[in-house]
Design an enzyme around this catalytic site. Structure first.
Site, PDB file in Angstrom:
ATOM      1  N   HIS A 303       0.849  -1.194   0.000  1.00  0.00           N
ATOM      2  CA  HIS A 303       0.000   0.000   0.000  1.00  0.00           C
ATOM      3  C   HIS A 303       0.875   1.231   0.000  1.00  0.00           C
ATOM      4  O   HIS A 303       1.920   1.242   0.659  1.00  0.00           O
ATOM      5  CB  HIS A 303      -0.916   0.007   1.236  1.00  0.00           C
ATOM      6  CG  HIS A 303      -2.078   0.925   1.075  1.00  0.00           C
ATOM      7  ND1 HIS A 303      -1.982   2.277   1.314  1.00  0.00           N
ATOM      8  CD2 HIS A 303      -3.343   0.690   0.670  1.00  0.00           C
ATOM      9  CE1 HIS A 303      -3.156   2.826   1.069  1.00  0.00           C
ATOM     10  NE2 HIS A 303      -4.001   1.901   0.676  1.00  0.00           N
ATOM     11  N   ASP A 361      -7.769  -5.430  -0.104  1.00  0.00           N
ATOM     12  CA  ASP A 361      -8.285  -6.169  -1.262  1.00  0.00           C
ATOM     13  C   ASP A 361      -7.954  -7.653  -1.216  1.00  0.00           C
ATOM     14  O   ASP A 361      -8.586  -8.449  -1.890  1.00  0.00           O
ATOM     15  CB  ASP A 361      -7.739  -5.559  -2.559  1.00  0.00           C
ATOM     16  CG  ASP A 361      -8.421  -4.245  -2.836  1.00  0.00           C
ATOM     17  OD1 ASP A 361      -9.615  -4.143  -2.525  1.00  0.00           O
ATOM     18  OD2 ASP A 361      -7.762  -3.318  -3.326  1.00  0.00           O
TER      19      ASP A 361
HETATM   20  N1  CMC Z   1       4.322  -7.286  -5.068  1.00  0.00           N
HETATM   21  C1  CMC Z   1       5.663  -7.285  -5.201  1.00  0.00           C
HETATM   22  N2  CMC Z   1       6.443  -6.222  -4.965  1.00  0.00           N
HETATM   23  C2  CMC Z   1       5.828  -5.084  -4.556  1.00  0.00           C
HETATM   24  C3  CMC Z   1       4.441  -5.011  -4.394  1.00  0.00           C
HETATM   25  C4  CMC Z   1       3.683  -6.182  -4.664  1.00  0.00           C
HETATM   26  N3  CMC Z   1       2.343  -6.166  -4.513  1.00  0.00           N
HETATM   27  N4  CMC Z   1       4.108  -3.779  -3.981  1.00  0.00           N
HETATM   28  C5  CMC Z   1       5.253  -3.092  -3.897  1.00  0.00           C
HETATM   29  N5  CMC Z   1       6.299  -3.889  -4.239  1.00  0.00           N
HETATM   30  C6  CMC Z   1       7.729  -3.537  -4.195  1.00  0.00           C
HETATM   31  C7  CMC Z   1       8.107  -2.630  -5.352  1.00  0.00           C
HETATM   32  O1  CMC Z   1       8.515  -3.384  -6.475  1.00  0.00           O
HETATM   33  C8  CMC Z   1       9.240  -1.834  -4.734  1.00  0.00           C
HETATM   34  O2  CMC Z   1      10.363  -2.655  -4.687  1.00  0.00           O
HETATM   35  P1  CMC Z   1      11.861  -2.020  -4.820  1.00  0.00           P
HETATM   36  O3  CMC Z   1      11.995  -1.108  -3.633  1.00  0.00           O
HETATM   37  O4  CMC Z   1      12.785  -3.206  -4.805  1.00  0.00           O
HETATM   38  O5  CMC Z   1      11.877  -1.291  -6.139  1.00  0.00           O
HETATM   39  C9  CMC Z   1       8.775  -1.645  -3.281  1.00  0.00           C
HETATM   40  O6  CMC Z   1       7.927  -2.766  -3.008  1.00  0.00           O
HETATM   41  C10 CMC Z   1       8.022  -0.357  -3.039  1.00  0.00           C
HETATM   42  O7  CMC Z   1       6.873  -0.343  -3.881  1.00  0.00           O
HETATM   43  P2  CMC Z   1       6.295   0.928  -4.632  1.00  0.00           P
HETATM   44  O8  CMC Z   1       6.080   0.592  -6.078  1.00  0.00           O
HETATM   45  O9  CMC Z   1       7.072   2.146  -4.284  1.00  0.00           O
HETATM   46  O10 CMC Z   1       4.890   1.065  -3.965  1.00  0.00           O
HETATM   47  P3  CMC Z   1       3.761   2.071  -4.385  1.00  0.00           P
HETATM   48  O11 CMC Z   1       3.430   2.840  -3.173  1.00  0.00           O
HETATM   49  O12 CMC Z   1       4.116   2.858  -5.606  1.00  0.00           O
HETATM   50  O13 CMC Z   1       2.601   1.087  -4.798  1.00  0.00           O
HETATM   51  C11 CMC Z   1       0.721  -0.318  -4.685  1.00  0.00           C
HETATM   52  C12 CMC Z   1       1.536   0.759  -3.966  1.00  0.00           C
HETATM   53  C13 CMC Z   1      -0.535  -0.606  -3.841  1.00  0.00           C
HETATM   54  C14 CMC Z   1       0.281   0.193  -6.076  1.00  0.00           C
HETATM   55  C15 CMC Z   1       1.603  -1.591  -4.832  1.00  0.00           C
HETATM   56  O14 CMC Z   1       1.954  -2.079  -3.554  1.00  0.00           O
HETATM   57  C16 CMC Z   1       0.912  -2.683  -5.647  1.00  0.00           C
HETATM   58  O15 CMC Z   1       0.999  -2.672  -6.864  1.00  0.00           O
HETATM   59  N6  CMC Z   1       0.225  -3.639  -4.967  1.00  0.00           N
HETATM   60  C17 CMC Z   1      -0.527  -4.656  -5.671  1.00  0.00           C
HETATM   61  C18 CMC Z   1      -1.860  -4.119  -6.110  1.00  0.00           C
HETATM   62  C19 CMC Z   1      -2.820  -3.937  -4.948  1.00  0.00           C
HETATM   63  O16 CMC Z   1      -2.994  -4.833  -4.136  1.00  0.00           O
HETATM   64  N7  CMC Z   1      -3.487  -2.758  -4.913  1.00  0.00           N
HETATM   65  C20 CMC Z   1      -4.484  -2.463  -3.887  1.00  0.00           C
HETATM   66  C21 CMC Z   1      -4.061  -1.347  -3.000  1.00  0.00           C
HETATM   67  S1  CMC Z   1      -5.082  -1.202  -1.537  1.00  0.00           S
HETATM   68  C22 CMC Z   1      -6.617  -0.704  -2.094  1.00  0.00           C
HETATM   69  C23 CMC Z   1      -6.642   0.592  -2.840  1.00  0.00           C
HETATM   70  O17 CMC Z   1      -6.052   1.579  -2.395  1.00  0.00           O
HETATM   71  O18 CMC Z   1      -7.316   0.626  -3.871  1.00  0.00           O
END
Ligand code: CMC
Length: 426
Positions: A303, A361
């Protein structure tokens, strides 16, 4: 593409914007006129787009408050309708206010009969979110006499109309895709009971709403009602800042919510469980997730704000176990696989190091699956719940006399000015 440059040291004195809790902000509205530079923050990680008194999140501590009340207490002591009233008005309803609000909302659930015709324009295999998006925007054509966004009564009425009508549209979208007759809302049913009724009743066959299922739906709705300035709420506020009507604004919110990184994650998580197939395949799947070149993420994990356990997922995890126990689904292989995946991932160094926990989710998809809700409706249910947050945020924004159109700037990285060559010279 970002062009990285050596560090720039700025000395600008900026006023602060105070908060009641949580970080205060720098007021950088005049940064550019004072320093000829722009603040660069494409994912808005360090940018507050507004001041809001509706929802507070502390991602480090795992705190979520609505109008100051902790979500854990609201989930135990109130229902979705009370929460809606709270978000819209700022206070919890008295018994009298609650009864009158339930009555008004029940009356508003019905759609103008002509709206039925819109559905026929969609292919039968259309995703309910697409129907929801188009039909909600089209609602504005029916309520033109009460659509003056400068009139507070009109704004509040439109907000209540949206909360009441979105479930009817969503349920009809589902009925349309499976070729069953539309089921009309029942005034004597609660908000959540009515959703189940419109999804599962059929003409000629009585549908008795199971109170355990209705309670589980109600909890899911409560936990998805608002989450401050997430992508879809920001979309609603951005469109709203132009003076667009609230139906168009909420339609924009639905479009933003549909994406798999946002509300589409509950459906994507279920697809992922199916894809993994069996518990033995979990380690190989997680190896792919950790490989950055694969483009695969563990859906339902991580998240932007919560770097600790999401308080909503804690509550949903409990609900999930209650539901599978009540329905006797402990042996369901897919639910079993999901629990094993949760166990392995939460003990894995990759997820621990990055503070990636199961999000709301992960469990909402599992509960909805256990309740027999079709996967295609998962995100639509999220939209039903979040409509409450969207319209509350829209009301807050439109009642602010200092509201300005949201118009971000950019750092230009294209060509410098150059002459246009003639056709022969290109
Ligand atoms: N699986 C694998 N790696 C992940 C994931 C994941 N679900 N989420 C983050 N990471 C890794 C990412 O690759 C990065 O790694 P590194 O530091 O080595 O480059 C690190 O964790 C930080 O991630 P980020 O991309 O900076 O995180 P973000 O804040 O941009 O993204 C997110 C948040 C929710 C989009 C992401 O965690 C994600 O894609 N999760 C899966 C989709 C999901 O479940 N979404 C629902 C969110 S909750 C409900 C809502 O708000 O709608």
């Amino acid at each position: 593409m970002t062009h990285q440059h050596p560090e720039l040291s700025l000395s600008v004195s900026l006023p602060t914007v105070q908060s009641t809790i949580g970080p205060a902000g720098f007021d950088q509205r005049h940064l550019t006129s004072h320093s000829s530079t722009l603040a660069f923050d494409p994912g808005f990680s360090s940018t507050a787009s507004c001041c809001s008194g509706i929802t507070y999140i502390d991602g480090e501590k795992g705190i979520l408050l609505h109008r100051g009340y902790p979500i854990e207490e609201l989930a135990l002591k109130a229902d979705f309708t009370e929460l809606t009233y709270l978000l819209l008005s700022g206070h919890l309803p008295t018994r009298l206010e609650y009864v009158s609000f339930c009555h008004e909302m029940a009356e508003l659930r019905i759609l103008n009969e002509q709206i039925r015709n819109f559905f026929n324009g969609f292919r039968r295999d259309t995703h309910p979110m697409a129907i929801l998006c188009g039909t909600v925007a089209a609602l504005s054509t029916f309520y033109t006499d009460e659509l003056d966004t400068n009139n507070r009564d009109h704004r509040e009425f439109a907000a209540r109309q949206l909360v009441a009508k979105v479930p009817t549209i969503a349920a009809w979208a589902y009925k349309y895709t499976i070729g069953e007759p539309f089921i009309y809302p029942e005034e004597e049913l609660s908000f959540s009971e009515n959703i189940l009724h419109m999804l599962f009743a059929r003409p000629g066959r009585r549908y008795n709403v199971n109170p355990v299922l209705a309670r589980a739906i109600d909890r899911i709705l409560m936990l998805h009602a608002d989450h401050e300035q997430n992508a879809s709420t920001t979309a609603v506020r951005l469109v709203g800042s132009t003076g667009a009507n609230p139906f168009a604004c909420v339609s924009a919110g639905i479009a933003a919510l549909w994406g798999p990184a946002h509300g589409g994650a509950n459906e994507a998580a279920l697809d992922m469980f199916h894809q993994i197939g069996s518990k033995e395949n979990i380690p190989a799947f997680l190896t792919k997730v950790k490989d950055k070149t694969s483009g695969i993420r563990l859906m339902g994990f991580g998240h932007r704000i919560y770097r600790n356990v999401d308080p909503r997922s804690k509550l949903l995890r409990t609900s999930f176990h209650e539901v599978i126990e009540t329905l006797g689904l402990e042996r369901d292989p897919l639910l079993d696989l999901a629990m094993e995946l949760e166990r392995i991932a939460t003990e894995d160094e990759y997820f621990i190091k990055r503070k990636l926990y199961p999000n709301v989710d992960f469990y909402s998809g599992l509960i909805l699956k256990a309740l027999g809700i079709p996967t295609s409706m998962f995100t639509a249910l999220f939209a039903i719940a979040r409509t409450t947050g969207w319209v509350s945020q829209w009301l807050e924004m439109t009642s602010n006399p200092n509201n300005r159109i949201m118009r971000p700037r950019q750092i230009y990285t294209g060509e410098e000015a150059r002459p246009v060559p003639s056709m022969d010279e290109r």
